[in-house]
Motif scaffolding. Structure first.
Motif, PDB file in Angstrom:
ATOM      1  N   LEU A 404      49.607  28.122  37.842  1.00 14.94           N
ATOM      2  CA  LEU A 404      49.039  28.723  36.629  1.00 14.94           C
ATOM      3  C   LEU A 404      50.077  28.898  35.531  1.00 14.94           C
ATOM      4  N   ALA A 405      51.340  29.052  35.931  1.00 13.49           N
ATOM      5  CA  ALA A 405      52.399  29.261  34.935  1.00 13.49           C
ATOM      6  C   ALA A 405      52.626  28.019  34.073  1.00 13.49           C
ATOM      7  N   ARG A 406      52.079  26.889  34.477  1.00 13.75           N
ATOM      8  CA  ARG A 406      52.240  25.667  33.684  1.00 13.75           C
ATOM      9  C   ARG A 406      51.394  25.685  32.409  1.00 13.75           C
ATOM     10  N   PHE A 407      50.484  26.659  32.315  1.00  6.85           N
ATOM     11  CA  PHE A 407      49.579  26.705  31.170  1.00  6.85           C
ATOM     12  C   PHE A 407      49.956  27.848  30.235  1.00  6.85           C
ATOM     13  N   ASP A 408      49.869  27.593  28.941  1.00  9.73           N
ATOM     14  CA  ASP A 408      50.097  28.625  27.922  1.00  9.73           C
ATOM     15  C   ASP A 408      48.746  29.204  27.538  1.00  9.73           C
ATOM     16  N   PRO A 409      48.528  30.518  27.763  1.00 12.84           N
ATOM     17  CA  PRO A 409      47.213  31.095  27.447  1.00 12.84           C
ATOM     18  C   PRO A 409      46.808  30.928  25.987  1.00 12.84           C
ATOM     19  N   ASP A 410      47.774  30.771  25.090  1.00 14.25           N
ATOM     20  CA  ASP A 410      47.436  30.591  23.682  1.00 14.25           C
ATOM     21  C   ASP A 410      46.754  29.259  23.417  1.00 14.25           C
ATOM     22  N   ASP A 411      46.905  28.318  24.355  1.00 10.45           N
ATOM     23  CA  ASP A 411      46.302  26.986  24.176  1.00 10.45           C
ATOM     24  C   ASP A 411      44.934  26.872  24.844  1.00 10.45           C
ATOM     25  N   LEU A 412      44.424  27.958  25.419  1.00 13.07           N
ATOM     26  CA  LEU A 412      43.195  27.899  26.211  1.00 13.07           C
ATOM     27  C   LEU A 412      42.016  28.489  25.474  1.00 13.07           C
ATOM     28  N   TRP A 420      42.151  30.809  34.142  1.00 21.20           N
ATOM     29  CA  TRP A 420      43.592  31.042  34.284  1.00 21.20           C
ATOM     30  C   TRP A 420      43.893  32.498  34.612  1.00 21.20           C
ATOM     31  N   GLY A 421      43.243  33.421  33.888  1.00 23.15           N
ATOM     32  CA  GLY A 421      43.646  34.820  33.933  1.00 23.15           C
ATOM     33  C   GLY A 421      43.214  35.590  35.171  1.00 23.15           C
ATOM     34  N   ILE A 422      41.995  35.366  35.641  1.00 21.96           N
ATOM     35  CA  ILE A 422      41.518  36.155  36.784  1.00 21.96           C
ATOM     36  C   ILE A 422      42.307  35.830  38.055  1.00 21.96           C
ATOM     37  N   PRO A 423      42.543  34.536  38.380  1.00 24.52           N
ATOM     38  CA  PRO A 423      43.401  34.275  39.553  1.00 24.52           C
ATOM     39  C   PRO A 423      44.810  34.835  39.377  1.00 24.52           C
ATOM     40  N   VAL A 441      47.465  41.396  32.169  1.00 24.56           N
ATOM     41  CA  VAL A 441      46.717  40.143  32.085  1.00 24.56           C
ATOM     42  C   VAL A 441      45.258  40.429  31.730  1.00 24.56           C
ATOM     43  N   LEU A 442      44.680  41.459  32.359  1.00 25.65           N
ATOM     44  CA  LEU A 442      43.292  41.813  32.038  1.00 25.65           C
ATOM     45  C   LEU A 442      43.159  42.214  30.574  1.00 25.65           C
ATOM     46  N   ALA A 461      36.133  41.529  37.964  1.00 22.80           N
ATOM     47  CA  ALA A 461      37.524  41.584  38.446  1.00 22.80           C
ATOM     48  C   ALA A 461      38.121  42.950  38.165  1.00 22.80           C
ATOM     49  N   ASP A 462      37.850  43.492  36.975  1.00 18.92           N
ATOM     50  CA  ASP A 462      38.339  44.825  36.620  1.00 18.92           C
ATOM     51  C   ASP A 462      37.794  45.871  37.595  1.00 18.92           C
ATOM     52  N   ALA A 463      36.523  45.742  37.965  1.00 13.22           N
ATOM     53  CA  ALA A 463      35.907  46.688  38.901  1.00 13.22           C
ATOM     54  C   ALA A 463      36.622  46.650  40.250  1.00 13.22           C
ATOM     55  N   ALA A 464      36.945  45.438  40.732  1.00 12.94           N
ATOM     56  CA  ALA A 464      37.623  45.322  42.024  1.00 12.94           C
ATOM     57  C   ALA A 464      39.001  45.974  41.982  1.00 12.94           C
ATOM     58  N   PHE A 465      39.756  45.731  40.904  1.00 15.57           N
ATOM     59  CA  PHE A 465      41.076  46.346  40.790  1.00 15.57           C
ATOM     60  C   PHE A 465      40.959  47.868  40.733  1.00 15.57           C
ATOM     61  N   THR A 466      39.981  48.351  39.993  1.00 20.31           N
ATOM     62  CA  THR A 466      39.807  49.799  39.829  1.00 20.31           C
ATOM     63  C   THR A 466      39.469  50.459  41.165  1.00 20.31           C
ATOM     64  N   VAL A 467      38.621  49.813  41.948  1.00 13.98           N
ATOM     65  CA  VAL A 467      38.253  50.362  43.258  1.00 13.98           C
ATOM     66  C   VAL A 467      39.480  50.443  44.152  1.00 13.98           C
ATOM     67  N   PHE A 468      40.281  49.393  44.203  1.00 17.49           N
ATOM     68  CA  PHE A 468      41.453  49.397  45.081  1.00 17.49           C
ATOM     69  C   PHE A 468      42.522  50.379  44.610  1.00 17.49           C
TER      70      PHE A 468
END
Length: 870
Positions: A404-412, A420-423, A441-442, A461-468
């Motif tokens: 994933l680091a091979r990609f620049d989020p500004d180009d997506l 890219w972001g959730i994984p 990242v979120l 994804a935010d819900a899963a992180f919040t629960v954990f």
């Protein structure tokens, strides 16, 4: 590891053969079965137990053309060429000492004259015959008539059952064979002992069968040893070449639609292969499919095919199959795999679709292979997303992050940004435990993703992180918002269900969650099989917390069947479910090996956080069996996953520590830790966990919990809180009759350990009131329940099993003495002075008639801590 392959006894067949040899109406037996099934081993075992010396003739292909070749060693040297004279000579030598046991191995290879001699002995009953015949081989008429006319009793020897295979392999390995690996080995060997041995030895030599945390696991394809390959190749050498061609095609792609196989090989070749029992034709619904008759045939044939030939043959198969345009996940995966190893090039779209199918079916290794091929070809975000997920699930976060680091989020764009972001946030959160980075990242995604169809994926994804992070109210609210969104995509619903499944059962909303699962997973469609399996874990968790243990157990068994050889992570989750149910039932002897296997299957380069729930259950199980040292070891291993990203499990860590304290004889400390667990659970909205922790405290003797438990009845769904409250009230009042009644209800609910504790507390209460008959009845019930749980141990059970004339505090101190603690250590453990401890030790010694700490420990030790050897 064990020292070698030993005969696995088959007592039933052994007795049948021995009985037939003693039958005056028969002359012996003929044992039939496939090559390597154990005919000779069993036959020689039986004959060695009989009086007198058995004379064994071993037939071979080379001896079958020599007159009396099988019995050549018993023919006296002679120049005679008269067959009758040769028969007489052999017969006299064989029977020189009177009736004998004549053993003939591979009697289907007997030459005609040897077969005639055997027939004479059988008809005249001048000897007992034990012959073996390989099934599927032509047999001389003179031999076949022996069992057709009743002179010999025919006994068919079947392959080993799955349990027999596991027993044999584990005896060789000297340890536990993982159940999933056992399924593969049994399936590949077909239960044939010879094949089994060759498969295991070849896997050990190749390193694909190895030991992980005391559990032997097979990772990778089974292999065929040179010896077994030679054995099977001999059969193919004598087969019709056209039939072998069919076998070659099926060895590269099985099963094959019969019409496709006819196009590839022709009808006559298929008929020849079927006639020689190399293949079989099965009807699968409306389709006729061809399969290899034994898995090892395919392995051996593949070894004979060169790389270039295999690529060409796969190319021919691809040419036929691609015309059918597969519409199922299995069809796409098969076609994509064939393309990868053929002389043709697959479309990238097919590879990506097949990789998505593999990940959806929880086969992360296969998903990785397909996605990596697509990624190396085009390096687009679709394939990168799938590849990173497959790598993350296998415990390789550094590799996943590097992709994933091979990609620049500004180009997506927005879609690519989510892929890219959730994984990436998941890798940072669960694999690295860096909550702040994951939230960053979120936050980036929140600022860039506004599409109402895509937004639910971010929210899930935010819900899963919040629960954990153990912020249950917020996490559940976010998950429920996604689950109620009519336009939320399937992947968002699965992730939200996973988040809700980890939270709602703990919060006391188990019934609500089972309804959510039923609604969300009405179809078998899935975007991530492992996320779905974790959501299913939540369903089993919900059923356990609402007291539906039978249904929970059924679901756990069903979900285990979902997994196949490549899906060991999904299998590990299913085994954790099974361990969860067994633990709540109090069947720790079943839970421990189940959980140990699950944890071993989770083994990876970077330890997967999904081990934590299993480890906490395992620590609890060891403590429940009175094995605190092992429980401490498991809890120490669980400490590798700590911090905000797994804060959800903090109350359960305290519960495990409470049971370890109880196993070491620290009843007061166990109460304190149980109360601490309940308080921690209450603060974060884990009301079901709070109720269970309070119930544990009541089992340890706390008498001040009735009101608090009663207040949870309305907050926690299911019948269990009411049972817990009734139990606490009976403990508070020392009401033996009420404790007996709630013990019965606990047993009806399936909570056998709780039932045993309540019965033990009832026995103590009856003793205090001198109700001797009731005490005996309660104690008898306690011991029955303890036995049904596999020998569980707790403070209440130990006290009931051996009542002593000491106070509860004196008993607690005495048990710590028996555990080897000094007075100073006991004082620190109980938060009292050393002088106070000395006083308790002194009074306990007086009451028990011993003079010192050693004598006190000797009396207490049988009731206290035991190691695994006990």
């Amino acid at each position: 590891m064990g020292t070698g392959w030993q005969l696995l006894e088959r007592p039933a067949k052994y007795e049948v053969i021995k009985s037939a040899l003693a039958d005056s109406e028969a002359s012996g037996v003929v044992i039939t079965g496939a090559a390597g099934v154990g005919k000779t081993t069993l036959a020689r075992s039986v004959t060695s137990s009989l009086p007198g010396r058995a004379r064994w003739a071993a037939c071979t292909a080379s001896s079958s053309s020599i007159p009396l070749g099988a019995f050549a060693q018993w023919v006296q040297p002679t120049e005679a060429r008269d067959p009758i004279e040769l028969l007489v000579s052999a017969r006299q030598s064989l029977l020189a000492d009177g009736p004998a046991v004549i053993g003939v191995d591979d009697a289907h290879l007997l030459d005609q004259l040897s077969a005639t001699l055997l027939h004479q002995i059988a008809v005249e009953r001048t000897g007992s015959i034990v012959a073996t015949v390989r099934s599927g081989e032509p047999v001389p008429d003179s031999v076949m008539t022996l069992w057709k006319d009743g002179y010999l009793r025919r006994i068919d020897l079947e392959p080993f059952s799955k349990d027999e295979c596991i027993t044999l392999v584990e005896s060789v390995l000297g340890g536990t064979l993982e159940e999933l690996s056992a399924n593969i080995i049994w399936s590949q060997s077909g239960g044939n002992p010879l094949f089994l041995r060759h498969i295991v030895e070849a896997a050990l030599e190749a390193g694909t069968l190895s030991e992980v945390k005391g559990v032997w696991q097979l990772r990778g394809a089974t292999t065929v040893s040179p010896g077994l390959a030679t054995l099977l190749e001999n059969r193919f050498d004598n087969a019709d070449p056209a039939a072998v061609t069919v076998l070659r095609l099926l060895s590269l792609c099985e099963p094959l639609d019969l019409d496709a196989l006819v196009e590839l090989a022709g009808e006559q070749a298929i008929d020849a292969a079927e006639k020689e029992q190399l293949i079989r034709i099965d009807r699968d619904g409306p389709t006729l499919n061809a399969r290899i008759s034994h898995p090892l045939y395919g392995d051996v044939v593949r070894r004979q095919i060169g790389t270039a030939s295999a690529r060409m043959l796969r190319g021919q198969i691809v040419t036929v199959l691609k015309r059918q345009k597969p519409t199922s996940a299995a069809g796409r995966i098969r076609l994509a795999e064939l393309y990868l190893d053929s002389d043709q090039t697959a479309e990238t779209g097919l590879l990506v679709a097949a990789a998505k199918d593999a990940v959806s079916l929880a086969n992360a290794p296969l998903g990785e292979r397909l996605a990596r091929t697509a990624f190396e070809r085009e390096a687009d975000m679709r394939s990168a997303h799938l590849l990173s997920r497959a790598l993350m699930w296998q415990g390789r976060p550094a590799e996943a992050d590097e992709i994933l680091a091979r990609f620049d989020p500004d180009d997506l764009d927005e879609v690519q940004l989510l892929l890219w972001g959730i994984p990436r946030a998941s890798i940072v959160f669960w694999s690295l435990g860096e909550v702040a980075r994951a939230n960053a990242v979120l936050e980036l995604l929140r600022g860039r993703v506004s599409n109402p169809i895509l937004r639910p994926m971010l929210d899930a994804a935010d819900a899963a992180f919040t629960v954990f992070e153990n912020r249950l109210p917020d996490g559940m609210a976010k998950a429920e918002a996604v689950l109620s969104d009519p336009v939320a995509p399937e992947q968002a619903l699965e992730t939200a269900a996973f988040a809700a499944g980890m939270a709602m059962p703990l919060a006391g909303r188990g019934d609500e969650f089972t309804a959510i699962v039923a609604r969300c997973f009405e179809t078998q469609k899935s975007t991530d099989g492992l996320i779905r399996m974790l959501a299913r874990y939540g369903e089993v968790l919900a059923l356990v917390h609402t007291g539906e243990l039978d249904k929970a157990e059924t679901h756990a068994v069903n979900y285990a069947e979902f997994s196949s050889s490549g899906e060991f992570l999904g299998w590990a989750i299913a085994k954790t479910m099974a361990g969860l149910v067994a633990s709540y039932r109090g069947r720790f002897a079943d839970a421990i090996p189940t959980l140990e296997q699950a944890l071993a299957a989770f083994n990876a380069e970077n330890s997967l956080p999904w081990r934590l729930p299993g480890r906490l259950l395992l620590a609890r199980a060891y403590a429940g069996l009175g094995r605190p040292d092992e429980a401490e070891r498991v809890l120490a291993e669980a400490a590798e996953h700590v911090g905000p990203s797994v804060a959800l499990f903090d109350p359960q860590v305290l519960v495990a520590k409470a049971w370890i304290a109880a196993a070491r004889g620290g009843g007061r400390r166990a109460v304190e830790l149980s109360r601490a667990a309940a308080d921690a659970a209450h603060r974060t909205g884990q009301f079901a966990v709070e109720a269970e922790a309070l119930h544990d405290a009541a089992r340890f003797g706390d008498r001040k919990l009735t009101h608090r438990l009663q207040s949870l009845v309305a907050r926690v769904e299911g019948p269990l809180p009411q049972l817990y409250a009734r139990h606490a009230a009976a403990v508070a009042q020392a009401d033996g009759d009420a404790l007996d009644a709630v013990s019965i209800d606990f047993e009806r609910a399936g909570l056998l350990f709780s039932a045993a504790d309540a019965a033990a507390q009832a026995a103590a209460s009856h003793e205090q009131r001198s109700a001797r008959r009731k005490q005996i009845e309660s104690l008898t019930r306690t011991m029955r329940l303890v036995s049904s749980c596999g020998g569980v141990s707790s403070p209440a059970i130990r006290a009931a099993a051996r009542p002593l004339p000491v106070t509860a505090r004196e008993l607690e101190v005495a048990e710590l003495v028996a555990a080897g603690q000094s007075n100073r250590e006991i004082a620190k453990h109980l938060s009292v002075s050393v002088r106070t401890v000395e006083g308790h030790v002194y009074r306990a010694c007086l009451k028990l008639g011993v003079s010192d700490r050693d004598g006190l420990a000797a009396i207490i030790r049988p009731r206290g801590t035991r190691g695994p050897e006990s």
